[in-house]
Design an enzyme around this catalytic site. Sequence first.
Site, PDB file in Angstrom:
ATOM      1  N   ASN A   1       0.817  -1.225   0.000  1.00  0.00           N
ATOM      2  CA  ASN A   1       0.000   0.000   0.000  1.00  0.00           C
ATOM      3  C   ASN A   1       0.848   1.271   0.000  1.00  0.00           C
ATOM      4  O   ASN A   1       0.468   2.271   0.605  1.00  0.00           O
ATOM      5  CB  ASN A   1      -0.961   0.018   1.196  1.00  0.00           C
TER       6      ASN A   1
ATOM      7  N   ARG B   1      -4.575 -13.736   0.037  1.00  0.00           N
ATOM      8  CA  ARG B   1      -5.721 -13.932   0.913  1.00  0.00           C
ATOM      9  C   ARG B   1      -6.699 -14.927   0.283  1.00  0.00           C
ATOM     10  O   ARG B   1      -6.588 -15.242  -0.897  1.00  0.00           O
ATOM     11  CB  ARG B   1      -6.382 -12.583   1.191  1.00  0.00           C
TER      12      ARG B   1
END
Length: 331
Positions: free
Chosen positions: A76, A207
């Site tokens: 990020n 994920r």
Amino acid sequence: MRTATLLLLLALQCQAASPVRDLLKKPGTWFQSDEGLTVTSNVLAWQTNHGDWPKNRDTTSALSEKDKASRGTFDNSATTTELRFLAKAYTATKVPETKRAFLRGLEHILMAQYKNGGWPQRAPGAKGYDRHITFNDGTIIYLLEFLQAVATEDTYAFVSQKQRTQADEVIKRGISCILACQIVIEGKRTVWCAQHHRDTLAPVGARSYELPSFSGGESAGILSFLMKLPSPSPEVSEAIKAGVQWFESSKITGIRLEKRDNDRVVVEDKNAPPLWGRFYDLETQRPFFCGRDGVKKASLAEIEHERRNGYSWYGTWGTRLAKEFEAWQAR
């Protein structure tokens, strides 16, 4: 309940955009002001012992006791954004502590690169999918763009020539890794997965809802980076052309996204501009969607409300890419 979920998601999205990025536009006089010096002190306090910063935190604010345990990452745009800030702060103030913190962070990035040219999401001690080569959310591209700035821009003139030369070599290895990770199907180059195995370079998942795939979102960012290289090699040019061709063949027409009753739905619209899926199946090359159960679905409507509305499953990435490719060919 749905309204509350959407409000929570919105809050998380706002939190993910650290205010430090907005401060990069401040003039040198601001960094010399009391406010600028206080913010710089706060940013320095957030740096971990490894030299990096956590993600999704306001690193311009005072560090609390609870936040002292935060783990650093490259995800990020964390760490690279703080280092860009510190470079501007040091250029304006010449405070030695700021320079030392910057150089510690730069060295951390240089040392975290794998021998094959990739980077994990965090280092050291990354486990699970964190340890794999991470293109997700632009992680490696942010690192390479930062190192390009270190190697070439005047703001980083305080960095030793040795380290600037080292940064240039690290960039070359990073580009080689990008080319090596480009997925080849039946002898034809395509695009990239959001993560690639740190040893084999094969596409891997992250994920539960991020399965191995062709990634529309991450691949567009990679191709944009490659097209900005000043003197692309024949191999880079080949990778760009193949990737753009994949986007052209993978566009989705005749649909658009619409918000209805706090839900995201797909509706038919023959006049809608093209869209691209976030993930495409590695075998069928068709878009797929996935909830937290980790099971592929053929449509957005089949996954749970929270994932349907809390993730970017479609995007217009290919439209921007086509314009950039046209400009690249005209160079």
